[in-house]
Design a protein around this motif. Structure first.
Motif, PDB file in Angstrom:
ATOM      1  N   GLY A   1       0.809  -1.213   0.000  1.00 22.47           N
ATOM      2  CA  GLY A   1       0.000   0.000   0.000  1.00 22.47           C
ATOM      3  C   GLY A   1       0.842   1.262   0.000  1.00 22.47           C
ATOM      4  N   LEU A   2       1.952   1.279   0.737  1.00 24.22           N
ATOM      5  CA  LEU A   2       2.831   2.446   0.769  1.00 24.22           C
ATOM      6  C   LEU A   2       3.432   2.729  -0.604  1.00 24.22           C
ATOM      7  N   VAL A   3       3.938   1.692  -1.236  1.00 27.37           N
ATOM      8  CA  VAL A   3       4.571   1.864  -2.549  1.00 27.37           C
ATOM      9  C   VAL A   3       3.543   2.278  -3.597  1.00 27.37           C
ATOM     10  N   SER A   4       2.397   1.604  -3.616  1.00 26.84           N
ATOM     11  CA  SER A   4       1.367   1.906  -4.612  1.00 26.84           C
ATOM     12  C   SER A   4       0.833   3.324  -4.457  1.00 26.84           C
ATOM     13  N   GLY A   5       0.549   3.736  -3.242  1.00 27.66           N
ATOM     14  CA  GLY A   5      -0.024   5.053  -3.027  1.00 27.66           C
ATOM     15  C   GLY A   5       0.958   6.182  -3.211  1.00 27.66           C
ATOM     16  N   TYR A   6       2.208   5.982  -2.806  1.00 26.87           N
ATOM     17  CA  TYR A   6       3.180   7.085  -2.856  1.00 26.87           C
ATOM     18  C   TYR A   6       3.660   7.374  -4.276  1.00 26.87           C
ATOM     19  N   PHE A   7       4.016   6.341  -5.026  1.00 25.67           N
ATOM     20  CA  PHE A   7       4.588   6.558  -6.356  1.00 25.67           C
ATOM     21  C   PHE A   7       3.518   6.824  -7.410  1.00 25.67           C
ATOM     22  N   GLY A   8       2.332   6.238  -7.235  1.00 24.83           N
ATOM     23  CA  GLY A   8       1.227   6.522  -8.151  1.00 24.83           C
ATOM     24  C   GLY A   8       1.566   6.184  -9.594  1.00 24.83           C
ATOM     25  N   GLY A   9       0.848   6.838 -10.522  1.00 30.34           N
ATOM     26  CA  GLY A   9       1.114   6.657 -11.954  1.00 30.34           C
ATOM     27  C   GLY A   9       0.963   5.220 -12.407  1.00 30.34           C
ATOM     28  N   LYS A  10       1.873   4.802 -13.301  1.00 28.45           N
ATOM     29  CA  LYS A  10       1.813   3.454 -13.852  1.00 28.45           C
ATOM     30  C   LYS A  10       2.055   2.398 -12.767  1.00 28.45           C
ATOM     31  N   THR A  11       2.915   2.729 -11.802  1.00 23.44           N
ATOM     32  CA  THR A  11       3.173   1.785 -10.710  1.00 23.44           C
ATOM     33  C   THR A  11       1.888   1.472  -9.953  1.00 23.44           C
ATOM     34  N   ASP A  12       1.132   2.511  -9.643  1.00 16.90           N
ATOM     35  CA  ASP A  12      -0.124   2.334  -8.914  1.00 16.90           C
ATOM     36  C   ASP A  12      -1.144   1.579  -9.752  1.00 16.90           C
ATOM     37  N   ILE A  13      -1.214   1.897 -11.044  1.00 19.16           N
ATOM     38  CA  ILE A  13      -2.186   1.233 -11.926  1.00 19.16           C
ATOM     39  C   ILE A  13      -1.911  -0.267 -11.995  1.00 19.16           C
ATOM     40  N   ILE A  14      -0.642  -0.635 -12.203  1.00 26.44           N
ATOM     41  CA  ILE A  14      -0.289  -2.058 -12.324  1.00 26.44           C
ATOM     42  C   ILE A  14      -0.550  -2.796 -11.012  1.00 26.44           C
ATOM     43  N   MET A  15      -0.135  -2.186  -9.905  1.00 23.10           N
ATOM     44  CA  MET A  15      -0.297  -2.849  -8.609  1.00 23.10           C
ATOM     45  C   MET A  15      -1.767  -2.998  -8.237  1.00 23.10           C
ATOM     46  N   GLN A  16      -2.580  -2.010  -8.567  1.00 25.58           N
ATOM     47  CA  GLN A  16      -4.008  -2.102  -8.249  1.00 25.58           C
ATOM     48  C   GLN A  16      -4.727  -3.109  -9.134  1.00 25.58           C
ATOM     49  N   ARG A  17      -4.268  -3.278 -10.376  1.00 25.14           N
ATOM     50  CA  ARG A  17      -4.877  -4.296 -11.231  1.00 25.14           C
ATOM     51  C   ARG A  17      -4.595  -5.688 -10.681  1.00 25.14           C
TER      52      ARG A  17
ATOM     53  N   THR B   1      -4.215  -6.472  -7.473  1.00 23.08           N
ATOM     54  CA  THR B   1      -5.106  -6.685  -6.328  1.00 23.08           C
ATOM     55  C   THR B   1      -6.543  -6.921  -6.779  1.00 23.08           C
ATOM     56  N   GLU B   2      -6.974  -6.266  -7.853  1.00 25.72           N
ATOM     57  CA  GLU B   2      -8.340  -6.471  -8.342  1.00 25.72           C
ATOM     58  C   GLU B   2      -8.529  -7.890  -8.862  1.00 25.72           C
ATOM     59  N   VAL B   3      -7.510  -8.418  -9.530  1.00 28.52           N
ATOM     60  CA  VAL B   3      -7.598  -9.793 -10.033  1.00 28.52           C
ATOM     61  C   VAL B   3      -7.675 -10.782  -8.871  1.00 28.52           C
ATOM     62  N   LEU B   4      -6.830 -10.567  -7.852  1.00 32.62           N
ATOM     63  CA  LEU B   4      -6.836 -11.482  -6.707  1.00 32.62           C
ATOM     64  C   LEU B   4      -8.123 -11.373  -5.897  1.00 32.62           C
TER      65      LEU B   4
ATOM     66  N   ILE C   1      -4.792  -7.935   1.001  1.00 26.97           N
ATOM     67  CA  ILE C   1      -5.381  -6.984   0.052  1.00 26.97           C
ATOM     68  C   ILE C   1      -6.107  -5.858   0.778  1.00 26.97           C
ATOM     69  N   ASN C   2      -6.909  -6.187   1.768  1.00 19.06           N
ATOM     70  CA  ASN C   2      -7.649  -5.151   2.495  1.00 19.06           C
ATOM     71  C   ASN C   2      -6.702  -4.185   3.192  1.00 19.06           C
ATOM     72  N   MET C   3      -5.638  -4.708   3.790  1.00 19.03           N
ATOM     73  CA  MET C   3      -4.652  -3.847   4.446  1.00 19.03           C
ATOM     74  C   MET C   3      -3.988  -2.912   3.440  1.00 19.03           C
ATOM     75  N   SER C   4      -3.621  -3.429   2.264  1.00 16.48           N
ATOM     76  CA  SER C   4      -2.946  -2.593   1.265  1.00 16.48           C
ATOM     77  C   SER C   4      -3.849  -1.462   0.782  1.00 16.48           C
ATOM     78  N   ARG C   5      -5.133  -1.738   0.648  1.00 18.41           N
ATOM     79  CA  ARG C   5      -6.056  -0.694   0.185  1.00 18.41           C
ATOM     80  C   ARG C   5      -6.219   0.410   1.233  1.00 18.41           C
ATOM     81  N   ILE C   6      -6.298   0.023   2.496  1.00 13.84           N
ATOM     82  CA  ILE C   6      -6.446   1.025   3.556  1.00 13.84           C
ATOM     83  C   ILE C   6      -5.189   1.883   3.662  1.00 13.84           C
ATOM     84  N   VAL C   7      -4.010   1.241   3.596  1.00 12.71           N
ATOM     85  CA  VAL C   7      -2.756   1.991   3.669  1.00 12.71           C
ATOM     86  C   VAL C   7      -2.608   2.899   2.453  1.00 12.71           C
TER      87      VAL C   7
END
Length: 330
Positions: A149-165, A167-170, A203-209
């Motif tokens: 969650g820290l990495v996905s939220g802080y860097f954003g952009g393509k990094t966030d898009i890929i990481m969130q996809r 989590t959505e699949v899982l 997954i739930n923890m990463s989304r909250i963070v």
């Protein structure tokens, strides 16, 4: 106007700014709000008592969780002291079963199962297993979820898009389906259950963070740190992470009863730890088949599991209200 209603004040005036107020820290305020919640305080005592019994009871018990004594099978509960009051006296249908089986020198607080194993010892050994699996899985899930969650939220952009996809699949697949399929492939076992539980539990923890990081990363203190040349690692772990600890602790505590229930469910459907090792779920699975004839076999593990989950839920709810009282109003 009646001047008698007014009189000249001769006392010295004291400025409000000169008054001293109690300086309570955030921890003291949180502790005060937590203690004010009676249900949360009681839940702490329940959790501590269950954990102590899980540690001490099997050590003090004269019976082992795996000793099979078929000649003493299906004995009802018998507790010294209470048997004199006609409660838990080892009788079934008015007949003293212990006398029938020449076991008057034995006491089984929760009775024995179909193989003559002491249910008291097995319940607390099973509680150990359930707590161990839940604790290990939750700790690993918190570590993965927080970093993710820290990495996905802080860097954003393509990094966030890929990481969130990812989590959505899982998260699109039910957790029980994933865990069940994994255990079918990996075969039941203590280590395999922990691995299976941590596949999607983070997954739930990463989304909250991630949500907390998006909230804080553009605020003034983060911008000031970035202006002063603080590295991304320093900003993440020294500026943003401390401000998200409240949400992390709350989510962590709520994850414990969920992990305990999931482990109990897997054990109930036959995917738990292998025999003769016991967990609360496997004991419920063994006892419900004889629930109509010997209800005490399933009653003991069900009550302990219910108290454990209820205790953690009440404790988590009280902790949430203490750390962030505004959440109670939302």
């Amino acid at each position: 106007m009646d001047d008698s209603k007014f009189c000249l004040c001769t006392k010295e005036h004291t400025e409000e700014a000169e008054k001293e107020y109690a300086n309570n820290s955030y921890a003291k305020e949180a502790l005060y709000h937590f203690v004010a919640n009676k249900g949360a305080v009681i839940s702490v005592f329940v959790i501590v008592i269950i954990i102590l019994l899980a540690i001490i009871a099997p050590i003090l018990s004269p019976y082992s969780y795996k000793d099979v004594q078929s000649q003493f099978s299906n004995l009802p509960p018998r507790i010294p002291g209470l048997e004199q009051l006609g409660v838990f006296n080892g009788c079934r249908d008015g007949v003293n079963v212990y006398a029938q089986k020449s076991a008057l020198n034995q006491y089984h607080f929760f009775g024995t199962d179909n193989l003559g194993r002491d249910i008291w010892t097995r319940v607390w050994c099973g509680t150990r297993i359930s707590l161990l699996i839940a604790g290990a899985a939750v700790l690993i899930d918190v570590f993965i979820g927080v970093i993710y969650g820290l990495v996905s939220g802080y860097f954003g952009g393509k990094t966030d898009i890929i990481m969130q996809r990812i989590t959505e699949v899982l998260s699109s697949l039910p957790q029980l389906v994933i865990v069940t399929l994994m255990l079918v492939v990996m075969k039941p076992g203590l280590t395999n259950i922990i691995i299976a539980l941590m596949i999607t539990g983070w997954i739930n923890m990463s989304r909250i963070v991630r949500a907390q990081v998006l909230k804080y990363k553009n605020q003034e203190f983060v911008l000031a740190a970035r202006t002063l040349g603080v590295s991304n690692r320093g900003i993440i772990f020294k500026e943003i992470l401390p401000n998200t600890l409240g949400q992390i602790i709350i989510t962590f505590m709520f994850s414990i009863p969920n992990a305990i229930f999931l482990e109990a469910f897997l054990a109930f459907v036959g995917l738990g730890v292998p025999a003769p090792i016991a967990s609360l779920g496997s004991m419920i699975n063994d006892g419900y088949k004889s629930a109509m004839t010997y209800p005490y076999m399933v009653m003991a593990p069900v009550v302990v599991l219910a108290l454990l989950m209820l205790g953690f839920n009440l404790f988590s709810d009280g902790l949430r209200d203490a750390i962030d009282p505004q959440m109670k109003q939302t």
